[in-house]
Design an enzyme around this catalytic site. Structure first.
Site, PDB file in Angstrom:
ATOM      1  N   ASP A 103       0.797  -1.229   0.000  1.00  0.00           N
ATOM      2  CA  ASP A 103       0.000   0.000   0.000  1.00  0.00           C
ATOM      3  C   ASP A 103       0.832   1.283   0.000  1.00  0.00           C
ATOM      4  O   ASP A 103       0.334   2.351  -0.316  1.00  0.00           O
ATOM      5  CB  ASP A 103      -0.944   0.009   1.218  1.00  0.00           C
ATOM      6  CG  ASP A 103      -0.199  -0.203   2.527  1.00  0.00           C
ATOM      7  OD1 ASP A 103       1.035  -0.310   2.498  1.00  0.00           O
ATOM      8  OD2 ASP A 103      -0.855  -0.273   3.583  1.00  0.00           O
ATOM      9  N   HIS A 104       2.102   1.193   0.353  1.00  0.00           N
ATOM     10  CA  HIS A 104       2.904   2.412   0.490  1.00  0.00           C
ATOM     11  C   HIS A 104       3.595   2.805  -0.822  1.00  0.00           C
ATOM     12  O   HIS A 104       3.409   3.886  -1.333  1.00  0.00           O
ATOM     13  CB  HIS A 104       3.979   2.222   1.563  1.00  0.00           C
ATOM     14  CG  HIS A 104       3.500   2.410   2.960  1.00  0.00           C
ATOM     15  ND1 HIS A 104       2.535   1.631   3.524  1.00  0.00           N
ATOM     16  CD2 HIS A 104       3.871   3.288   3.926  1.00  0.00           C
ATOM     17  CE1 HIS A 104       2.329   2.020   4.767  1.00  0.00           C
ATOM     18  NE2 HIS A 104       3.127   3.032   5.036  1.00  0.00           N
TER      19      HIS A 104
ATOM     20  N   ASP B 104       4.211  -1.143  11.252  1.00  0.00           N
ATOM     21  CA  ASP B 104       3.726   0.189  10.918  1.00  0.00           C
ATOM     22  C   ASP B 104       3.143   0.779  12.188  1.00  0.00           C
ATOM     23  O   ASP B 104       2.378   0.127  12.893  1.00  0.00           O
ATOM     24  CB  ASP B 104       2.657   0.131   9.829  1.00  0.00           C
ATOM     25  CG  ASP B 104       2.365   1.520   9.310  1.00  0.00           C
ATOM     26  OD1 ASP B 104       2.867   1.867   8.231  1.00  0.00           O
ATOM     27  OD2 ASP B 104       1.657   2.272  10.015  1.00  0.00           O
TER      28      ASP B 104
ATOM     29  N   ARG C 276      -0.222  12.832  10.207  1.00  0.00           N
ATOM     30  CA  ARG C 276       1.085  13.443  10.484  1.00  0.00           C
ATOM     31  C   ARG C 276       1.295  14.656   9.596  1.00  0.00           C
ATOM     32  O   ARG C 276       0.988  14.603   8.406  1.00  0.00           O
ATOM     33  CB  ARG C 276       2.218  12.450  10.210  1.00  0.00           C
ATOM     34  CG  ARG C 276       2.232  11.356  11.222  1.00  0.00           C
ATOM     35  CD  ARG C 276       3.378  10.399  11.043  1.00  0.00           C
ATOM     36  NE  ARG C 276       3.359   9.520  12.189  1.00  0.00           N
ATOM     37  CZ  ARG C 276       3.724   8.243  12.176  1.00  0.00           C
ATOM     38  NH1 ARG C 276       4.171   7.709  11.063  1.00  0.00           N
ATOM     39  NH2 ARG C 276       3.667   7.521  13.260  1.00  0.00           N
TER      40      ARG C 276
ATOM     41  N   SER D  43       7.105   7.266  12.947  1.00  0.00           N
ATOM     42  CA  SER D  43       6.919   5.968  12.305  1.00  0.00           C
ATOM     43  C   SER D  43       7.708   4.845  12.958  1.00  0.00           C
ATOM     44  O   SER D  43       8.637   5.064  13.734  1.00  0.00           O
ATOM     45  CB  SER D  43       7.300   6.108  10.834  1.00  0.00           C
ATOM     46  OG  SER D  43       8.279   5.184  10.475  1.00  0.00           O
TER      47      SER D  43
ATOM     48  N   ARG E 133       9.463   2.718  11.237  1.00  0.00           N
ATOM     49  CA  ARG E 133      10.462   2.241  10.262  1.00  0.00           C
ATOM     50  C   ARG E 133      11.782   1.901  10.948  1.00  0.00           C
ATOM     51  O   ARG E 133      12.441   2.758  11.535  1.00  0.00           O
ATOM     52  CB  ARG E 133      10.659   3.285   9.159  1.00  0.00           C
ATOM     53  CG  ARG E 133      11.076   4.635   9.643  1.00  0.00           C
ATOM     54  CD  ARG E 133      11.026   5.685   8.523  1.00  0.00           C
ATOM     55  NE  ARG E 133       9.652   6.079   8.246  1.00  0.00           N
ATOM     56  CZ  ARG E 133       9.294   7.250   7.744  1.00  0.00           C
ATOM     57  NH1 ARG E 133      10.206   8.150   7.424  1.00  0.00           N
ATOM     58  NH2 ARG E 133       8.030   7.538   7.530  1.00  0.00           N
TER      59      ARG E 133
HETATM   60  C1  MIC Z   1       4.321   6.406   8.120  1.00  0.00           C
HETATM   61  O1  MIC Z   1       3.176   6.771   8.281  1.00  0.00           O
HETATM   62  O2  MIC Z   1       5.299   7.134   8.381  1.00  0.00           O
HETATM   63  C2  MIC Z   1       4.562   5.017   7.646  1.00  0.00           C
HETATM   64  C3  MIC Z   1       5.182   5.148   6.333  1.00  0.00           C
HETATM   65  O3  MIC Z   1       3.362   4.316   7.483  1.00  0.00           O
HETATM   66  C4  MIC Z   1       5.437   4.347   8.669  1.00  0.00           C
HETATM   67  C5  MIC Z   1       6.061   3.129   8.262  1.00  0.00           C
HETATM   68  C6  MIC Z   1       7.258   3.380   7.450  1.00  0.00           C
HETATM   69  O4  MIC Z   1       8.068   4.206   7.783  1.00  0.00           O
HETATM   70  O5  MIC Z   1       7.396   2.681   6.474  1.00  0.00           O
HETATM   71  C7  MIC Z   1       4.839   4.107  10.032  1.00  0.00           C
HETATM   72  O6  MIC Z   1       4.032   4.866  10.462  1.00  0.00           O
HETATM   73  O7  MIC Z   1       5.272   3.203  10.749  1.00  0.00           O
HETATM   74 FE1  SF4 Z   2       0.069   4.870   5.118  1.00  0.00          FE
HETATM   75 FE2  SF4 Z   2       1.433   5.545   7.312  1.00  0.00          FE
HETATM   76 FE3  SF4 Z   2      -0.031   7.344   5.988  1.00  0.00          FE
HETATM   77 FE4  SF4 Z   2      -1.239   5.447   7.310  1.00  0.00          FE
HETATM   78  S1  SF4 Z   2       0.050   7.048   8.186  1.00  0.00           S
HETATM   79  S2  SF4 Z   2      -1.750   6.135   5.255  1.00  0.00           S
HETATM   80  S3  SF4 Z   2       0.134   3.730   7.020  1.00  0.00           S
HETATM   81  S4  SF4 Z   2       1.788   6.287   5.241  1.00  0.00           S
END
Ligand code: MIC
Ligand code: SF4
Length: 644
Positions: free
Chosen positions: A64-65, A119, A379, A535, A537
């Site tokens: 999905d990313h 995630d 975010r 996140s 990550r």
């Molecule tokens: C995000 O919202 O920052 C992400 C991308 O979903 C991350 C995961 C990632 O860094 O791949 C998260 O929230 O954990």
């Molecule tokens: Fe995707 Fe992270 Fe954004 Fe949710 S917050 S939509 S999991 S990138």
């Protein structure tokens, strides 16, 4: 004494440790999820552990990313994940099926079960009464292999909801109000449990918006009871059979209580660049806007989108505004297409995106320079949109849609009559984009497809007796993982290539950081408070690891990042006296002369700043198990060693 909902689930899954606040506890994990930006690494780690089939009740790999596929890299990752999933017993959700958290809620989540996901927004599952945690990829790999998931037993905070939301005020405003009151650090070390009469007025998707964004409070997780409303939702998803009731005991003890009268809430907005910089839409006034993005795992449910469609129906998006819409799942899109709501959205002039994370993670749709973007996401960290000086406000879908029509930030209450949209009695069920794994008897026939973008997990060494390094970088408070390991369409394709992605490490704060690390052979990072928020990550630990960073010394840490550092074999150190942070300058010569011995003994850590001629005392934020892990050179080495 009675128990809270979280305590009940923890008690039923406790494998090691004692359920006492602050203690390290190990939990049995029923379900796991991954997404593709963190998943490739998690599956490389799972492969390295050598477990043939996942041992969880259900594991799902979502794509999905990274769905832009502007080169071969993302598609390589997708194929790798698909083949690993098929072989090792994991369900695979194809790109275009939707966002992991929305889909997991719809199709797999079960009240009372434990879930970890690579995630940070995995707590979305708390909306149906799951105990769901965001975790590093390595933790997810270990859980897939049947291992425990470790957390520090959190405090219990009750959020006591009374009253009922007024028309045009929605779940996003609830969580923005909690953020306004508690801040991005206010949930650290806590589970937020929603209770009170007000709970009954909130549907499952609304509850999920609230638990999803509990992550922005730094909370370990958030959870709602599982009640008749949960049951109706699961029945409408054709999954009524997995419903169980879950309520806190009457005499459950909570360490803290936050009272929130839903009737008193008004439309809110989180101003740039932090989810807790919350003001009322009314007090912000008619700010001129350039873009509105509706979607993301926070606000992309059927209900959210139906509300947006009803606002847009028969109107036209303001000429100066770009409106993007991304539903959370194929189910949502399909239902909107069938009932005509999608036609209303298209007719109004919205740009319809595929159901993925999209603009939320900077995968396209970056605003113009200095542009104001209203987003229903969770975010708004600086630069996350892909535009360094983009001004991102977080708002509800109602506020976003009203503003997209007006061209300025608009309080949706000015729209007049409010139409209540009921949850459907039956959602449209079609799982043809979810591929089940091969049966165990056929797993050997499945070949893993490893394209050239897939590089092995970096190797680590056991901790040496002492460390002599420079203070290679000094940063301030609230450094996010988006600062440490930025995302966006240019960088995300390298999530399975640590050597390559590490060249972008910390470049938001200091473009020379990777080169300096290479010249100096790594170093020690000096951080402020809430280091590593955001996140999950693990790349924010793996890239510094690859660049030779050995430890971080900070005032305090965000939970998941702190665990990721330990998993990678890096030492998260906390200043015993916060003011010592001020004494160290970037590029000072530092020494940790007895580090191995100190971690073995579990004592304070001594750091000598040789440039200043001073000694500083720090605490290694590691449980006994994590100390053993760091001594072994990280969780992967430790797991292999323990298996011997
Ligand atoms: C995000 O919202 O920052 C992400 C991308 O979903 C991350 C995961 C990632 O860094 O791949 C998260 O929230 O954990
Ligand atoms: Fe995707 Fe992270 Fe954004 Fe949710 S917050 S939509 S999991 S990138």
């Amino acid at each position: 004494m009675g128990r809270t909902i979280a305590e009940k689930i923890i008690a039923a899954h406790l494998v090691s440790g004692e359920m006492k606040t602050g203690e390290d506890i190990g939990l049995r994990i029923d379900q796991t999820l991954t997404q593709d930006a963190t998943g490739t690494m998690a599956y490389l780690e799972f492969e390295a552990m050598g477990v043939p089939r996942v041992k969880t009740e259900r594991s799902v790999a979502y794509i999905d990313h990274n769905t832009l596929q502007s080169g071969f890299e993302n598609a390589d990752d997708h194929k790798f994940i698909q083949s690993v999933a098929k072989k090792h017993g994991i369900y695979f959700s194809k790109p275009g099926n939707g966002i992991c958290h929305q889909l997991h809620l719809e199709r797999f989540g079960i009240p009372g079960k434990t879930l970890i996901g690579s995630d940070s927004h995995t707590p979305t599952g708390g909306g149906i009464g799951m105990l769901a945690f965001g975790a590093g990829g390595l933790d997810v790999a270990v859980a897939m292999g049947g291992g425990e998931y470790h957390i520090t037993m959190p405090k219990m905070m009750k959020v006591n909801l009374t009253g009922k939301l007024s028309p045009w005020v929605s779940a996003k405003d609830v969580i923005l109000e909690v953020l306004r009151r508690l801040s991005v650090k206010g949930g650290v070390g806590r589970i937020l449990e929603y209770a009170g009469e007000g709970v009954k007025t909130l549907s499952v998707p609304e509850r999920a918006t609230i638990t999803n964004m509990g992550t922005e409070l730094g909370a370990t997780t958030s959870i709602f009871p599982s009640d008749e409303i949960t049951k109706a939702f699961l029945e409408a998803q054709g999954r009524g059979g997995c419903w169980v009731e879950l309520q806190a005991d009457e005499d459950a003890h909570y360490d803290e209580v936050l009272d929130l009268d839903l009737s008193s809430l008004v439309p809110l907005a989180a101003c740039p660049h932090s989810p807790d910089a919350v003001k009322t839409v009314e007090e912000l006034g008619p700010i001129h806007i350039d873009q509105c993005c509706i979607g993301s795992c926070t606000n992309s449910s059927y209900l959210d989108m139906m509300r947006v469609a009803s606002i847009l129906k028969g109107k036209t998006v303001h000429p100066d505004v770009d409106l993007t819409i991304g539903c959370g799942s194929k189910q949502v899109y399909n239902m909107l297409a069938l009932n005509g709501a999608l036609a209303d959205i298209i007719a109004a002039g919205a740009r319809v995106l595929e159901c993925t994370c999209g603009p939320c993670i900077g995968m396209g749709q970056s605003p113009r320079s200095g542009g104001v973007s209203l987003r229903t996401f969770n975010r708004n960290f600086e630069g996350r949109s892909g535009t360094a000086d983009g001004q991102v406000y977080l708002v509800s879908p109602e506020t976003a849609a009203a503003s997209a029509l007006a061209g300025v930030l608009t309080d949706p209450r000015t729209l007049g009559d409010y139409e209540t949209i009921p949850l459907p009695e039956q959602f449209l069920l079609n799982d043809n984009m979810i591929l089940p794994p091969a049966p165990e008897s056929e797993m050997d026939l499945v070949e893993i497809q490893r394209g050239p973008n897939i590089k092995p997990f970096p190797t680590t060494q056991p901790l040496p007796e002492s460390i002599e390094k420079k203070a290679i970088l000094k940063v301030g408070d609230n450094i996010t993982t988006d600062h440490i390991m930025p995302a966006g369409s240019k960088i995300l394709p390298f999530r399975s290539n640590i050597p390559k992605i590490s060249q972008f490490c910390f470049t938001v704060c200091d473009p020379d950081f990777p080169a300096r690390c290479q010249k100096e052979g790594g170093g020690i990072i000096i951080g402020g408070s809430n280091y590593g928020q955001g996140s999950s990550r693990e790349h924010a630990a793996l890239a510094p690891l690859y660049l030779g960073v050995k430890a971080v010394a900070a005032k305090s840490y965000a939970r998941i990042h702190c665990a990721n550092l330990a998993n990678a074999g890096l030492i998260p150190l906390q200043f015993n006296v916060e003011a010592d942070y001020d004494k160290i300058d970037q590029m000072d010569d530092l020494s940790l002369p007895h580090i191995r011995q100190e971690l073995e003994a579990g004592t304070d850590v001594t750091m000598i700043d040789k440039t200043k001629g001073i000694t500083i005392r720090l605490t290694a934020l590691l449980s006994q198990r994590q100390r053993a892990m760091v001594l072994a050179g990280g969780l992967l080495n430790y797991t292999k060693e323990s298996a011997r």
